[in-house]
Design a protein around this motif. Structure first.
Motif, PDB file in Angstrom:
ATOM      1  N   ASP A  53       8.503   0.778  -4.034  1.00  0.00           N
ATOM      2  CA  ASP A  53       9.717  -0.069  -3.979  1.00  0.00           C
ATOM      3  C   ASP A  53       8.381  -1.488  -4.373  1.00  0.00           C
ATOM      4  N   THR A  56       8.551  -4.036  -2.325  1.00  0.00           N
ATOM      5  CA  THR A  56       8.023  -4.704  -1.066  1.00  0.00           C
ATOM      6  C   THR A  56       6.608  -4.268  -0.669  1.00  0.00           C
ATOM      7  N   THR A  57       5.990  -3.527  -1.896  1.00  0.00           N
ATOM      8  CA  THR A  57       4.610  -3.587  -2.347  1.00  0.00           C
ATOM      9  C   THR A  57       4.420  -4.852  -2.916  1.00  0.00           C
TER      10      THR A  57
END
Length: 68
Positions: A53, A56-57
Motif C-alpha cells: 500500500d 502507508t509505506t
C-alpha cells in the motif's frame, strides 16, 4: 533539485514527482544529507509489483540507497 524526507509515504512521493514532472526524487535527511534516490522504478518494482500500500509505506522502506 526535488527532494523528499525518508519519512514521507510513497503516495506523497508519487504525487510530488507527478506535480514536478520528474521521474525521481532525492531522499534527504533533516540535515539535507543525501540518503539515496526514489524513482518510478522503485514504485513499480518495490511497491506495485509487491502489492504494498503506497499510502502507508514510507519512502525509507523502498528507496534506492546505493547512489553512484
Amino acid at each position: 533539485m526535488v527532494s523528499i524526507a525518508p519519512t514521507a509515504t510513497v503516495l506523497e512521493a508519487a504525487r510530488l514527482m507527478n506535480d514536478r514532472s520528474v521521474g525521481g526524487v532525492l531522499v534527504v535527511d533533516e540535515r539535507n544529507q543525501l540518503l539515496g534516490i526514489f524513482t518510478e522504478r522503485d514504485i513499480l518494482r518495490r511497491v506495485v509489483a509487491a502489492g504494498i500500500d503506497p499510502a502507508t509505506t514510507k519512502v525509507s522502506e523502498v528507496f534506492t540507497q546505493a547512489v553512484v
